[in-house]
Design an enzyme around this catalytic site. Structure first.
Site, PDB file in Angstrom:
ATOM      1  CB  SER A 144      -0.972  -0.047   1.264  1.00  0.00           C
ATOM      2  OG  SER A 144      -1.428   1.284   1.624  1.00  0.00           O
ATOM      3  CE1 TYR A 161      -3.906  -2.008   4.909  1.00  0.00           C
ATOM      4  CE2 TYR A 161      -3.135   0.096   4.561  1.00  0.00           C
ATOM      5  CZ  TYR A 161      -3.986  -1.173   4.256  1.00  0.00           C
ATOM      6  OH  TYR A 161      -3.940  -1.307   2.805  1.00  0.00           O
TER       7      TYR A 161
HETATM    8  N1  LIG Z   1      -8.631  -0.177  -1.454  1.00  0.00           N
HETATM    9  C1  LIG Z   1      -7.623   0.401  -1.399  1.00  0.00           C
HETATM   10  O1  LIG Z   1      -7.564   1.785  -1.430  1.00  0.00           O
HETATM   11  C2  LIG Z   1      -6.255  -0.096  -1.025  1.00  0.00           C
HETATM   12  C3  LIG Z   1      -5.077   0.727  -1.070  1.00  0.00           C
HETATM   13  C4  LIG Z   1      -4.051   0.060  -0.761  1.00  0.00           C
HETATM   14  C5  LIG Z   1      -3.866  -1.245  -0.677  1.00  0.00           C
HETATM   15  N2  LIG Z   1      -4.920  -1.903  -0.456  1.00  0.00           N
HETATM   16  C6  LIG Z   1      -4.468  -3.246  -0.321  1.00  0.00           C
HETATM   17  O2  LIG Z   1      -5.361  -4.021  -1.435  1.00  0.00           O
HETATM   18  C7  LIG Z   1      -5.704  -5.400  -0.672  1.00  0.00           C
HETATM   19  C8  LIG Z   1      -7.173  -5.739  -1.153  1.00  0.00           C
HETATM   20  O3  LIG Z   1      -7.997  -4.930  -0.654  1.00  0.00           O
HETATM   21  P1  LIG Z   1      -9.283  -4.460  -1.050  1.00  0.00           P
HETATM   22  O4  LIG Z   1      -9.355  -2.921  -0.919  1.00  0.00           O
HETATM   23  O5  LIG Z   1      -9.866  -5.124  -2.099  1.00  0.00           O
HETATM   24  O6  LIG Z   1     -10.423  -4.551   0.362  1.00  0.00           O
HETATM   25  P2  LIG Z   1     -11.602  -5.803   0.458  1.00  0.00           P
HETATM   26  O7  LIG Z   1     -12.463  -5.468  -0.348  1.00  0.00           O
HETATM   27  O8  LIG Z   1     -11.917  -5.655   2.008  1.00  0.00           O
HETATM   28  O9  LIG Z   1     -10.907  -6.953   0.189  1.00  0.00           O
HETATM   29  C9  LIG Z   1     -10.115  -7.935   1.229  1.00  0.00           C
HETATM   30  C10 LIG Z   1      -9.845  -9.146   0.910  1.00  0.00           C
HETATM   31  O10 LIG Z   1      -9.116  -9.917   1.810  1.00  0.00           O
HETATM   32  C11 LIG Z   1      -9.758 -11.014   2.136  1.00  0.00           C
HETATM   33  N3  LIG Z   1      -9.190 -11.467   3.616  1.00  0.00           N
HETATM   34  C12 LIG Z   1      -9.385 -10.541   4.613  1.00  0.00           C
HETATM   35  N4  LIG Z   1      -8.801 -11.545   5.754  1.00  0.00           N
HETATM   36  C13 LIG Z   1      -8.574 -12.621   5.229  1.00  0.00           C
HETATM   37  C14 LIG Z   1      -8.199 -13.724   5.883  1.00  0.00           C
HETATM   38  N5  LIG Z   1      -7.985 -13.704   7.158  1.00  0.00           N
HETATM   39  N6  LIG Z   1      -7.955 -14.862   5.160  1.00  0.00           N
HETATM   40  C15 LIG Z   1      -8.313 -14.819   3.785  1.00  0.00           C
HETATM   41  N7  LIG Z   1      -8.624 -13.824   3.042  1.00  0.00           N
HETATM   42  C16 LIG Z   1      -8.743 -12.577   3.997  1.00  0.00           C
HETATM   43  C17 LIG Z   1     -11.286 -10.711   2.254  1.00  0.00           C
HETATM   44  O11 LIG Z   1     -12.056 -11.770   2.046  1.00  0.00           O
HETATM   45  P3  LIG Z   1     -13.054 -12.667   3.076  1.00  0.00           P
HETATM   46  O12 LIG Z   1     -13.294 -11.568   4.119  1.00  0.00           O
HETATM   47  O13 LIG Z   1     -13.960 -13.377   2.512  1.00  0.00           O
HETATM   48  O14 LIG Z   1     -11.950 -13.584   3.748  1.00  0.00           O
HETATM   49  C18 LIG Z   1     -11.429  -9.952   0.891  1.00  0.00           C
HETATM   50  O15 LIG Z   1     -11.424 -10.825  -0.131  1.00  0.00           O
HETATM   51  C19 LIG Z   1      -5.576  -5.379   0.573  1.00  0.00           C
HETATM   52  O16 LIG Z   1      -4.192  -6.108   0.772  1.00  0.00           O
HETATM   53  C20 LIG Z   1      -5.203  -3.842   0.883  1.00  0.00           C
HETATM   54  O17 LIG Z   1      -4.498  -3.604   1.931  1.00  0.00           O
HETATM   55  C21 LIG Z   1      -6.050  -1.546  -0.857  1.00  0.00           C
END
Ligand SMILES: NC(=O)c1ccc[n+]([C@@H]2O[C@H](COP(=O)([O-])OP(=O)(O)OC[C@H]3O[C@@H](n4cnc5c(N)ncnc54)[C@H](OP(=O)(O)O)[C@@H]3O)[C@@H](O)[C@H]2O)c1
Length: 257
Positions: A144, A161
């Site tokens: 991130s 985080y």
């Molecule tokens: N959106 C942003 O602005 C942003 C910015 C920088 C980085 N990121 C990174 O991008 C990645 C994806 O995030 P997102 O934004 O798409 O958020 P999201 O929609 O909340 O997706 C998070 C995913 O992680 C899974 N997850 C969480 N805990 C887990 C566990 N214990 N075991 C297996 N799977 C797990 C969730 O699935 P389940 O709940 O079904 O397990 C979900 O599919 C993350 O690493 C996040 O830190 C996002």
């Protein structure tokens, strides 16, 4: 030769049940890869697998908690039993636990580190050996911009985080140097702000944050759905065959001004 073609490749996506992971799985399928979808919410993975099979690739939904070693062991075995190999591993599962050091409980700290860092270590622990044996692998870790950029406003502090995403960067370079001779590349991506379950009810609802982000970001907007996929496909394909240990920030320029 199409450098981005993934036909015949097998990709594993963690956190495929929503947001950036689900969109990445769609991109892998669009480029021809068969995809294993890992997350805890199996019903969502089942639905996405049905959608991807409709695109003509094989898709395997596997319930998996990436903070749990036994769960990962079983999931990787299921994927290898089904596909016979794993070529691409997208470590995308993550949680954004709110709080600064004074308010975070040790349990919240552990949840952050267990999902965001230990989850990647454990996935690699069970996936890398067969990549080394086959002398082929593409590992992509989602970090991130918050690995190196922090929030000033107290209600947006997320110290665990920040720490976990900085650790992803360190893990990436360590593995990259160790496995380059085995034809395995390991790279990381630092997304800026994208709408997802993680952000839609938090950052996107915070008027001050959104004004700050859009005001600073040279593109004057958050990332759109699918805008992370180009970098993911690049790091997952032959286009990046001599690129390892690198980090690409995808944020419209937010972090350069
Ligand atoms: N959106 C942003 O602005 C942003 C910015 C920088 C980085 N990121 C990174 O991008 C990645 C994806 O995030 P997102 O934004 O798409 O958020 P999201 O929609 O909340 O997706 C998070 C995913 O992680 C899974 N997850 C969480 N805990 C887990 C566990 N214990 N075991 C297996 N799977 C797990 C969730 O699935 P389940 O709940 O079904 O397990 C979900 O599919 C993350 O690493 C996040 O830190 C996002």
């Amino acid at each position: 030769m199409d450098l981005f073609d993934l036909k015949g490749r097998v990709a594993v996506v963690t956190g495929a049940s929503s947001g950036l992971g689900a969109d990445a799985a769609r991109a892998y399928a669009a480029y021809g890869a068969d995809v294993a979808l890992l997350a805890r919410r199996k019903e969502r993975l089942d639905a996405l697998a049905g959608e991807l099979r409709g695109q003509g690739v094989d898709a395997l939904p596997v319930a998996c908690d990436v903070s749990d070693e036994e769960s990962i062991k079983a999931a990787v075995k299921e994927v290898l039993d089904h596909f016979g190999r794993i070529d691409i591993l997208l470590n995308n599962a993550g949680v954004a636990v709110p709080g600064g050091v004074e308010t975070l409980t040790p349990e919240e700290w552990d949840r952050s580190m267990n999902v965001n860092v230990k989850g990647i270590y454990l996935m690699c622990k069970y996936v890398v050996p067969q990549m080394r044996e086959r002398k082929y692998g593409k590992i992509v870790n989602i970090a991130s911009i918050n690995a190196t950029l922090a929030d000033k406003v107290p209600e947006l502090w997320r110290h665990s985080y920040n720490a976990s995403k900085a650790a992803v960067r360190g893990l990436t370079i360590g593995m990259a140097a160790s496995y380059a001779a085995d034809n395995i590349t390991v790279n990381s991506i630092g997304p800026g702000l994208f709408e997802s379950e993680m952000t839609e009810n938090t950052l996107f609802k915070h008027e001050g944050f959104m004004n700050m982000y859009n005001g600073i970001d040279p593109a004057s907007r958050p990332g759109r759905r699918g805008e992370l996929n180009g970098t993911i496909i690049y790091f997952s394909s032959e286009a990046s065959s001599y690129v390892t240990g690198q980090h690409v920030i995808v944020d419209g320029g937010f972090s350069i001004v």
